[in-house]
Design a protein around this motif. Sequence first.
Motif, PDB file in Angstrom:
ATOM      1  N   ASP A 120       0.815  -1.115  -0.106  1.00 23.88           N
ATOM      2  CA  ASP A 120      -0.033   0.273  -0.532  1.00 23.88           C
ATOM      3  C   ASP A 120       0.802   1.208   0.023  1.00 23.88           C
ATOM      4  N   LEU A 121       1.393   1.635  -1.287  1.00 21.99           N
ATOM      5  CA  LEU A 121       2.428   2.899  -1.075  1.00 21.99           C
ATOM      6  C   LEU A 121       1.636   4.297  -2.133  1.00 21.99           C
ATOM      7  N   LYS A 122       2.227   5.847  -1.272  1.00 20.45           N
ATOM      8  CA  LYS A 122       2.001   6.661  -1.868  1.00 20.45           C
ATOM      9  C   LYS A 122       3.385   7.147  -2.508  1.00 20.45           C
ATOM     10  N   ASP A 123       3.815   8.009  -2.673  1.00 20.33           N
ATOM     11  CA  ASP A 123       4.733   9.265  -2.671  1.00 20.33           C
ATOM     12  C   ASP A 123       5.165   8.791  -4.214  1.00 20.33           C
ATOM     13  N   ASP A 124       7.012   8.142  -3.837  1.00 28.73           N
ATOM     14  CA  ASP A 124       7.963   8.034  -4.647  1.00 28.73           C
ATOM     15  C   ASP A 124       8.212   6.177  -4.262  1.00 28.73           C
ATOM     16  N   ASP A 151      -0.059   7.930  -6.703  1.00 34.19           N
ATOM     17  CA  ASP A 151       1.376   8.477  -6.845  1.00 34.19           C
ATOM     18  C   ASP A 151       2.853   8.665  -7.657  1.00 34.19           C
ATOM     19  N   LYS A 152       3.525   8.094  -7.197  1.00 32.66           N
ATOM     20  CA  LYS A 152       4.571   7.908  -8.221  1.00 32.66           C
ATOM     21  C   LYS A 152       5.627   6.549  -7.496  1.00 32.66           C
ATOM     22  N   SER A 153       4.486   5.892  -6.887  1.00 35.70           N
ATOM     23  CA  SER A 153       4.982   4.186  -6.060  1.00 35.70           C
ATOM     24  C   SER A 153       5.083   3.469  -7.218  1.00 35.70           C
ATOM     25  N   LEU A 180      -3.996   0.286  -9.839  1.00 35.92           N
ATOM     26  CA  LEU A 180      -2.697   1.996  -9.879  1.00 35.92           C
ATOM     27  C   LEU A 180      -3.919   3.041  -9.414  1.00 35.92           C
ATOM     28  N   LEU A 181      -3.666   3.723  -8.418  1.00 33.09           N
ATOM     29  CA  LEU A 181      -4.576   5.028  -8.209  1.00 33.09           C
ATOM     30  C   LEU A 181      -4.008   6.365  -8.601  1.00 33.09           C
ATOM     31  N   SER A 182      -2.390   6.045  -9.452  1.00 35.54           N
ATOM     32  CA  SER A 182      -2.436   6.965 -10.266  1.00 35.54           C
ATOM     33  C   SER A 182      -1.443   6.852 -11.548  1.00 35.54           C
ATOM     34  N   ASP A 183      -1.576   8.219 -12.524  1.00 30.67           N
ATOM     35  CA  ASP A 183      -1.002   7.472 -13.387  1.00 30.67           C
ATOM     36  C   ASP A 183       0.342   7.615 -13.515  1.00 30.67           C
TER      37      ASP A 183
END
Length: 258
Positions: A120-124, A151-153, A180-183
């Motif tokens: 469960d990741l966020k940021d990078d 994010d960019k994880s 995937l929660l972001s592009d």
Amino acid sequence: MKKPEPINSINKVETLTNTYKYINNNTTIYEVQENEVLTIIDLIDTDYEFIRELKVNDNATLNYIKIGKSKNSSSIKYINNIGKNATLNIAFFESENSKNTVETKLTNSNSSLNIDALIDLKDDAKVEYNVLTNHQNKSFSDIKFRNLLGDKSSAKLNMFSIVEETASFSKAFQNSQTILLSDDSFISVTPHLEILIDELEASHGATCGDLDKDSIYYLQSRGISEDDAKKIVLDAIRDEVVASVKNEQLSEYIKGLL
């Protein structure tokens, strides 16, 4: 190390056999004696390199729970030894950077390996898992990853299981599900089974996609905002993995650590 509780006991949070927080890079061996049960919470919040040897003797059960929260990057190698009619249940919870290798040789009859992981990741943040499982006798393995990447994880998963000619009637399963929660988020998954016999049950698979739009739409139709609907769907996925520990009090305790 305290003596493990009897196998017929109920593990309550306040009386967990062992709760550990490690701050060094020593090789650590956890051994469960025959017919006993041991539950371990391993909170990793440093950037050292670790070795964890998990040894489960005949007819015993080890419940190992890793919570990875290192802001830099931890590196852990697991070496698992599981006895006859013994079970190793592993739950991985990752929210920061880590690199992990999990090696298991199932050499004893009716030994079982269960892995439930939540990345469960966020940021990078970046997480890597290499899971190597070798069935050498009639045995069972079930490896499941649930990945929520924002994010960019990024995450990289390599799952390799081999079933030898001597492991008839084994069961070997692999599964990875990613949202995937972001592009800018990224996942690389390589599930692989090498089967040298016919008498077995085995499967592997990997999926990747967005949040379930039907579920979000349903919640919105009940007056819930889109942001809150997405949070409810994500929390349901997280709760599913936390519930794999099969102990309500322990599940609530883990939620408090995540």
